[in-house]
Scaffold this motif. Structure first.
Motif, PDB file in Angstrom:
ATOM      1  N   LEU A 179      16.625   6.778  -1.394  1.00  0.00           N
ATOM      2  CA  LEU A 179      16.069   7.475  -0.237  1.00  0.00           C
ATOM      3  C   LEU A 179      17.094   8.426   0.374  1.00  0.00           C
ATOM      4  O   LEU A 179      18.262   8.078   0.524  1.00  0.00           O
ATOM      5  CB  LEU A 179      15.616   6.464   0.814  1.00  0.00           C
ATOM      6  N   THR A 180      16.619   9.633   0.715  1.00  0.00           N
ATOM      7  CA  THR A 180      17.493  10.609   1.361  1.00  0.00           C
ATOM      8  C   THR A 180      16.928  10.974   2.728  1.00  0.00           C
ATOM      9  O   THR A 180      15.716  11.164   2.871  1.00  0.00           O
ATOM     10  CB  THR A 180      17.622  11.892   0.519  1.00  0.00           C
ATOM     11  N   PRO A 181      17.775  11.033   3.735  1.00  0.00           N
ATOM     12  CA  PRO A 181      17.299  11.377   5.082  1.00  0.00           C
ATOM     13  C   PRO A 181      16.743  12.793   5.150  1.00  0.00           C
ATOM     14  O   PRO A 181      17.061  13.651   4.340  1.00  0.00           O
ATOM     15  CB  PRO A 181      18.554  11.248   5.944  1.00  0.00           C
ATOM     16  N   LYS A 182      15.885  13.012   6.145  1.00  0.00           N
ATOM     17  CA  LYS A 182      15.260  14.306   6.429  1.00  0.00           C
ATOM     18  C   LYS A 182      14.350  14.778   5.298  1.00  0.00           C
ATOM     19  O   LYS A 182      14.223  15.963   5.054  1.00  0.00           O
ATOM     20  CB  LYS A 182      16.318  15.381   6.717  1.00  0.00           C
ATOM     21  N   GLN A 234       0.851  -1.183   0.000  1.00  0.00           N
ATOM     22  CA  GLN A 234       0.000   0.000   0.000  1.00  0.00           C
ATOM     23  C   GLN A 234       0.890   1.239   0.000  1.00  0.00           C
ATOM     24  O   GLN A 234       2.010   1.214   0.496  1.00  0.00           O
ATOM     25  CB  GLN A 234      -0.929  -0.005   1.203  1.00  0.00           C
ATOM     26  N   VAL A 235       0.381   2.307  -0.585  1.00  0.00           N
ATOM     27  CA  VAL A 235       1.141   3.544  -0.706  1.00  0.00           C
ATOM     28  C   VAL A 235       1.016   4.335   0.593  1.00  0.00           C
ATOM     29  O   VAL A 235      -0.074   4.469   1.148  1.00  0.00           O
ATOM     30  CB  VAL A 235       0.629   4.375  -1.903  1.00  0.00           C
ATOM     31  N   ALA A 236       2.141   4.835   1.075  1.00  0.00           N
ATOM     32  CA  ALA A 236       2.160   5.642   2.296  1.00  0.00           C
ATOM     33  C   ALA A 236       3.196   6.745   2.143  1.00  0.00           C
ATOM     34  O   ALA A 236       4.187   6.586   1.427  1.00  0.00           O
ATOM     35  CB  ALA A 236       2.489   4.776   3.507  1.00  0.00           C
ATOM     36  N   SER A 237       2.961   7.822   2.835  1.00  0.00           N
ATOM     37  CA  SER A 237       3.909   8.919   2.864  1.00  0.00           C
ATOM     38  C   SER A 237       4.691   8.814   4.167  1.00  0.00           C
ATOM     39  O   SER A 237       4.108   8.795   5.247  1.00  0.00           O
ATOM     40  CB  SER A 237       3.169  10.252   2.787  1.00  0.00           C
ATOM     41  N   ILE A 238       6.015   8.731   4.053  1.00  0.00           N
ATOM     42  CA  ILE A 238       6.849   8.568   5.239  1.00  0.00           C
ATOM     43  C   ILE A 238       7.901   9.683   5.287  1.00  0.00           C
ATOM     44  O   ILE A 238       8.305  10.217   4.259  1.00  0.00           O
ATOM     45  CB  ILE A 238       7.544   7.194   5.283  1.00  0.00           C
ATOM     46  N   TYR A 239       8.315  10.008   6.508  1.00  0.00           N
ATOM     47  CA  TYR A 239       9.396  10.962   6.725  1.00  0.00           C
ATOM     48  C   TYR A 239      10.612  10.164   7.157  1.00  0.00           C
ATOM     49  O   TYR A 239      10.602   9.493   8.191  1.00  0.00           O
ATOM     50  CB  TYR A 239       9.016  11.991   7.794  1.00  0.00           C
ATOM     51  N   ILE A 240      11.670  10.215   6.365  1.00  0.00           N
ATOM     52  CA  ILE A 240      12.863   9.422   6.638  1.00  0.00           C
ATOM     53  C   ILE A 240      13.734  10.154   7.648  1.00  0.00           C
ATOM     54  O   ILE A 240      14.206  11.267   7.386  1.00  0.00           O
ATOM     55  CB  ILE A 240      13.636   9.143   5.344  1.00  0.00           C
ATOM     56  N   ILE A 241      13.933   9.530   8.790  1.00  0.00           N
ATOM     57  CA  ILE A 241      14.748  10.125   9.848  1.00  0.00           C
ATOM     58  C   ILE A 241      16.215   9.784   9.634  1.00  0.00           C
ATOM     59  O   ILE A 241      17.085  10.646   9.665  1.00  0.00           O
ATOM     60  CB  ILE A 241      14.280   9.631  11.239  1.00  0.00           C
ATOM     61  N   ASP A 242      16.487   8.506   9.398  1.00  0.00           N
ATOM     62  CA  ASP A 242      17.865   8.042   9.270  1.00  0.00           C
ATOM     63  C   ASP A 242      17.869   6.770   8.453  1.00  0.00           C
ATOM     64  O   ASP A 242      16.859   6.066   8.376  1.00  0.00           O
ATOM     65  CB  ASP A 242      18.457   7.804  10.660  1.00  0.00           C
ATOM     66  N   VAL A 247      15.895   1.549   7.278  1.00  0.00           N
ATOM     67  CA  VAL A 247      15.518   2.961   7.225  1.00  0.00           C
ATOM     68  C   VAL A 247      14.659   3.257   8.444  1.00  0.00           C
ATOM     69  O   VAL A 247      13.647   2.597   8.670  1.00  0.00           O
ATOM     70  CB  VAL A 247      14.730   3.273   5.935  1.00  0.00           C
ATOM     71  N   LYS A 248      15.071   4.226   9.246  1.00  0.00           N
ATOM     72  CA  LYS A 248      14.269   4.661  10.388  1.00  0.00           C
ATOM     73  C   LYS A 248      13.377   5.776   9.880  1.00  0.00           C
ATOM     74  O   LYS A 248      13.874   6.810   9.404  1.00  0.00           O
ATOM     75  CB  LYS A 248      15.154   5.144  11.520  1.00  0.00           C
ATOM     76  N   ALA A 249      12.050   5.558   9.949  1.00  0.00           N
ATOM     77  CA  ALA A 249      11.123   6.512   9.354  1.00  0.00           C
ATOM     78  C   ALA A 249       9.904   6.707  10.240  1.00  0.00           C
ATOM     79  O   ALA A 249       9.532   5.833  11.032  1.00  0.00           O
ATOM     80  CB  ALA A 249      10.683   6.025   7.981  1.00  0.00           C
ATOM     81  N   LYS A 250       9.288   7.865  10.068  1.00  0.00           N
ATOM     82  CA  LYS A 250       8.054   8.176  10.778  1.00  0.00           C
ATOM     83  C   LYS A 250       6.901   7.910   9.814  1.00  0.00           C
ATOM     84  O   LYS A 250       6.755   8.576   8.799  1.00  0.00           O
ATOM     85  CB  LYS A 250       8.049   9.634  11.226  1.00  0.00           C
ATOM     86  N   VAL A 251       6.097   6.904  10.143  1.00  0.00           N
ATOM     87  CA  VAL A 251       4.934   6.538   9.348  1.00  0.00           C
ATOM     88  C   VAL A 251       3.718   6.930  10.168  1.00  0.00           C
ATOM     89  O   VAL A 251       3.385   6.284  11.160  1.00  0.00           O
ATOM     90  CB  VAL A 251       4.910   5.027   9.031  1.00  0.00           C
ATOM     91  N   GLY A 252       3.068   8.006   9.751  1.00  0.00           N
ATOM     92  CA  GLY A 252       1.975   8.527  10.559  1.00  0.00           C
ATOM     93  C   GLY A 252       2.553   9.083  11.850  1.00  0.00           C
ATOM     94  O   GLY A 252       3.569   9.778  11.849  1.00  0.00           O
ATOM     95  N   PRO A 253       1.946   8.744  13.001  1.00  0.00           N
ATOM     96  CA  PRO A 253       2.472   9.263  14.270  1.00  0.00           C
ATOM     97  C   PRO A 253       3.568   8.379  14.881  1.00  0.00           C
ATOM     98  O   PRO A 253       4.171   8.757  15.864  1.00  0.00           O
ATOM     99  CB  PRO A 253       1.239   9.270  15.171  1.00  0.00           C
ATOM    100  N   GLN A 254       3.810   7.195  14.303  1.00  0.00           N
ATOM    101  CA  GLN A 254       4.760   6.264  14.907  1.00  0.00           C
ATOM    102  C   GLN A 254       6.077   6.226  14.145  1.00  0.00           C
ATOM    103  O   GLN A 254       6.128   6.461  12.944  1.00  0.00           O
ATOM    104  CB  GLN A 254       4.155   4.860  14.953  1.00  0.00           C
ATOM    105  N   ILE A 255       7.143   5.856  14.860  1.00  0.00           N
ATOM    106  CA  ILE A 255       8.465   5.720  14.260  1.00  0.00           C
ATOM    107  C   ILE A 255       8.785   4.235  14.156  1.00  0.00           C
ATOM    108  O   ILE A 255       8.700   3.499  15.137  1.00  0.00           O
ATOM    109  CB  ILE A 255       9.522   6.454  15.091  1.00  0.00           C
ATOM    110  N   PHE A 256       9.140   3.794  12.940  1.00  0.00           N
ATOM    111  CA  PHE A 256       9.453   2.397  12.675  1.00  0.00           C
ATOM    112  C   PHE A 256      10.835   2.288  12.046  1.00  0.00           C
ATOM    113  O   PHE A 256      11.328   3.231  11.419  1.00  0.00           O
ATOM    114  CB  PHE A 256       8.460   1.783  11.683  1.00  0.00           C
ATOM    115  N   THR A 257      11.424   1.101  12.171  1.00  0.00           N
ATOM    116  CA  THR A 257      12.600   0.759  11.395  1.00  0.00           C
ATOM    117  C   THR A 257      12.127  -0.146  10.274  1.00  0.00           C
ATOM    118  O   THR A 257      11.607  -1.233  10.522  1.00  0.00           O
ATOM    119  CB  THR A 257      13.654   0.050  12.257  1.00  0.00           C
ATOM    120  N   LEU A 258      12.293   0.314   9.047  1.00  0.00           N
ATOM    121  CA  LEU A 258      11.833  -0.407   7.871  1.00  0.00           C
ATOM    122  C   LEU A 258      13.021  -1.037   7.155  1.00  0.00           C
ATOM    123  O   LEU A 258      14.144  -0.533   7.234  1.00  0.00           O
ATOM    124  CB  LEU A 258      11.083   0.532   6.931  1.00  0.00           C
TER     125      LEU A 258
END
Length: 157
Positions: free
Chosen positions: A104-107, A44-52, A83-94
């Motif tokens: 993928l580029t951080p930040k 499924q398609v999701a928008s994530i914020y890549i932390i690291d 990839v450590k990313a914020k998916v919605g309100p939670q932070i996951f390691t993907l």
């Protein structure tokens, strides 16, 4: 024991080893097909914020304990693209493949196709264009003449 006896024994051992390798590889091939079908069915398609992002061996600190326990011993020994990313309100390691990891580029916020904790692909990006080029490919791109400049040279003469 003659040379022909030794040759027969070696030939039988080689045939047995090849048969075992064939069986193991066919089982792994079937598992890979099942895994690909599962990934395609559940992405499924999701928008994530890549932390690291990092390329390292998985640890319990990086992944949940349940997921870490499900990894095979060989997967625990090998380095993974994580990839450590914020998916919605939670932070996951993907986890992802090397070609997606390079893009993928951080930040940054990126739209990706997720299947569980696996990043299948980046939406809207052609991964072939983003692939790292060898020095020969860069040199060939540098030395290729631009068709517009060639046409201008011909007109100016």
């Amino acid at each position: 024991m003659s040379i022909s006896d030794i040759f027969i024994i070696v030939a039988v051992v080689v045939v047995i080893v090849l048969f075992i390798l064939y069986r193991v590889s066919s089982k792994n091939y079937k598992r890979a097909i099942e895994a690909d079908d599962f990934i395609k069915a559940n992405k499924q398609v999701a928008s994530i914020y890549i932390i690291d992002k990092k390329y390292a061996k998985p640890t319990e600190k990086d992944l949940n304990k349940q997921i870490y326990d499900q990894l095979t011993p060989s997967a625990k020994r090998h380095k993974l693209c994580m990839v450590k990313a914020k998916v919605g309100p939670q932070i996951f390691t993907l986890i992802t493949d090397k070609n997606v990891y390079d893009v993928l580029t951080p930040k940054k916020t990126v739209k990706v196709e997720l299947s569980g904790l696996y990043i299948v692909s980046v939406v809207g990006v052609n991964l072939q264009d983003k692939k790292k080029k060898t020095w020969r490919e860069k040199l060939s791109l540098f030395t290729k003449a631009d068709p517009k400049k060639e046409a201008e040279k011909i007109v100016n003469k």
